[in-house]
Design a protein around this motif. Structure first.
Motif, mmCIF file in Angstrom:
data_model
loop_
_atom_site.group_PDB
_atom_site.id
_atom_site.type_symbol
_atom_site.label_atom_id
_atom_site.label_comp_id
_atom_site.label_asym_id
_atom_site.label_seq_id
_atom_site.Cartn_x
_atom_site.Cartn_y
_atom_site.Cartn_z
ATOM 1 N N THR A 126 63.325 -28.042 -5.284
ATOM 2 C CA THR A 126 63.117 -27.533 -3.926
ATOM 3 C C THR A 126 61.635 -27.433 -3.591
ATOM 4 O OG1 THR A 126 65.158 -26.244 -4.095
ATOM 5 C CG2 THR A 126 63.635 -25.645 -2.339
ATOM 6 N N ILE A 127 60.838 -27.028 -4.574
ATOM 7 C CA ILE A 127 59.420 -26.781 -4.312
ATOM 8 C C ILE A 127 58.641 -28.082 -4.088
ATOM 9 C CG2 ILE A 127 58.297 -26.823 -6.590
ATOM 10 C CD1 ILE A 127 57.256 -23.971 -5.886
ATOM 11 N N TYR A 128 59.268 -29.224 -4.388
ATOM 12 C CA TYR A 128 58.642 -30.505 -4.054
ATOM 13 C C TYR A 128 58.320 -30.580 -2.565
ATOM 14 C CZ TYR A 128 59.318 -33.205 -8.401
ATOM 15 O OH TYR A 128 59.222 -33.689 -9.675
ATOM 16 N N THR A 129 59.121 -29.919 -1.746
ATOM 17 C CA THR A 129 59.012 -30.068 -0.290
ATOM 18 C C THR A 129 58.192 -28.964 0.363
ATOM 19 O OG1 THR A 129 61.060 -28.817 0.104
ATOM 20 C CG2 THR A 129 61.275 -31.176 -0.256
ATOM 21 N N LYS A 130 57.483 -28.177 -0.408
ATOM 22 C CA LYS A 130 56.825 -26.996 0.141
ATOM 23 C C LYS A 130 55.731 -27.304 1.157
ATOM 24 C CE LYS A 130 52.904 -26.478 -2.938
ATOM 25 N NZ LYS A 130 51.948 -26.577 -1.824
ATOM 26 N N SER A 131 55.127 -28.481 1.093
ATOM 27 C CA SER A 131 54.013 -28.806 1.981
ATOM 28 C C SER A 131 54.399 -29.784 3.086
ATOM 29 C CB SER A 131 52.833 -29.369 1.172
ATOM 30 O OG SER A 131 52.281 -28.376 0.341
ATOM 31 N N ILE A 132 55.686 -29.798 3.443
ATOM 32 C CA ILE A 132 56.165 -30.657 4.518
ATOM 33 C C ILE A 132 56.696 -29.762 5.628
ATOM 34 C CG2 ILE A 132 57.481 -32.733 5.029
ATOM 35 C CD1 ILE A 132 58.085 -32.965 2.058
ATOM 36 N N THR A 133 56.583 -30.213 6.852
ATOM 37 C CA THR A 133 57.099 -29.423 7.965
ATOM 38 C C THR A 133 58.611 -29.224 7.830
ATOM 39 O OG1 THR A 133 57.079 -29.213 10.380
ATOM 40 C CG2 THR A 133 57.473 -31.405 9.477
ATOM 41 N N THR A 134 59.118 -28.123 8.336
ATOM 42 C CA THR A 134 60.475 -27.640 8.033
ATOM 43 C C THR A 134 61.609 -28.652 8.192
ATOM 44 O OG1 THR A 134 59.761 -25.417 8.645
ATOM 45 C CG2 THR A 134 62.128 -25.795 8.505
ATOM 46 N N SER A 152 63.122 -23.965 3.291
ATOM 47 C CA SER A 152 62.532 -23.388 4.503
ATOM 48 C C SER A 152 61.629 -22.214 4.160
ATOM 49 C CB SER A 152 63.635 -22.940 5.464
ATOM 50 O OG SER A 152 64.433 -24.019 5.867
ATOM 51 N N ALA A 153 62.073 -21.369 3.231
ATOM 52 C CA ALA A 153 61.273 -20.210 2.828
ATOM 53 C C ALA A 153 59.965 -20.647 2.174
ATOM 54 C CB ALA A 153 62.077 -19.329 1.874
ATOM 55 N N PHE A 154 60.033 -21.644 1.283
ATOM 56 C CA PHE A 154 58.822 -22.148 0.625
ATOM 57 C C PHE A 154 57.843 -22.728 1.652
ATOM 58 C CE2 PHE A 154 61.181 -22.933 -3.622
ATOM 59 C CZ PHE A 154 60.882 -21.644 -4.024
ATOM 60 N N VAL A 155 58.381 -23.455 2.625
ATOM 61 C CA VAL A 155 57.541 -24.059 3.661
ATOM 62 C C VAL A 155 56.812 -22.983 4.454
ATOM 63 C CG1 VAL A 155 57.604 -25.322 5.847
ATOM 64 C CG2 VAL A 155 58.848 -26.203 3.883
#
Length: 227
Positions: A126-134, A152-155
């Motif tokens: 999940t954390i792979y997507t932390k720096s992408i818009t929601t 969503s929370a990580f983002v």
């Protein structure tokens, strides 16, 4: 009142009202970076859900209307970008390197830390997507076996911390020219960082929008294949 709480439009309206309240608080505190409107809005909506006992599924019957608007809102960022497109064309190599290396490093650091400190495969994916818009993060998270709600929370957490930390850090290192600041906010703090860039100036917002869009596109193409 019970019937009203089950109405989808009530929760959509409440979400908008919570964001507006957060925006007013943000302005009255002198644009305090610790109180971004999105954070205040989340707290207000979450508190209402907790007190009313309404489930997330019921809330999303109304929230999905706003969720569908995320994509078109991102496209609207083309307006500030258009003003500086001629300058960006001359700097295509610099922008491409910044997006590729910058986004790669942020993802790699987060994944390594999550793997060794948490050790949960689903959270790591999940954390792979932390720096992408929601909207892109949610879609990619589902493809790579992550948890979309947690994505969503990580983002949001990444965006808030990035918008808070990046401007003073670049200023301290004397690297806070408008182009560099915009690129960094867009790459590391996505939509929330771009929102912060809109407050700083047109050039910062244009470069942030460009960086956010390219980062999301790059991750959408590479991450599912890589993971």
């Amino acid at each position: 009142m019970s019937a009203l709480l089950q109405t989808p439009l009530f929760w959509a309206a409440l979400t908008i009202a919570a964001f507006i309240a957060g925006q007013q608080l943000y302005r009255r505190t002198g644009n305090n970076a610790f109180l971004p409107p999105i954070l205040t809005g989340i707290v207000l909506v979450s508190t209402t859900l907790e007190l009313s006992g309404i489930s997330y599924t019921t809330y999303m019957e109304g929230g999905r209307f706003l969720h569908l608007m995320l994509g078109p809102v991102v496209v609207m960022l083309a307006v500030p970008l258009y003003q500086f497109i001629h300058t960006m064309r001359k700097q295509w190599l610099r922008i491409a390197l910044a997006v590729t290396i910058g986004s790669g490093v942020t993802v790699a650091c987060a994944v390594v830390l999550a793997h060794f400190w948490i050790g949960d495969d689903a959270i790591t994916r999940t954390i792979y997507t932390k720096s992408i818009t929601t909207p892109v993060a949610v879609a990619i998270s589902e493809q790579v076996g992550g948890i979309s709600a947690l994505a969503s929370a990580f983002v949001i957490i990444t965006g808030i911390l990035g918008a808070l930390m990046i401007p003073p850090m670049l200023k301290a290192t004397r690297m806070d020219d408008p182009q560099t600041l915009g690129l960094t906010l867009g790459i590391c703090a996505h939509a929330i960082g771009t929102s912060r860039a809109l407050e700083l100036g047109p050039q910062q917002s244009a470069y942030a929008a460009m960086a956010m869009t390219l980062t999301a596109t790059l991750h959408a193409l590479v991450l599912p294949w890589l993971v």
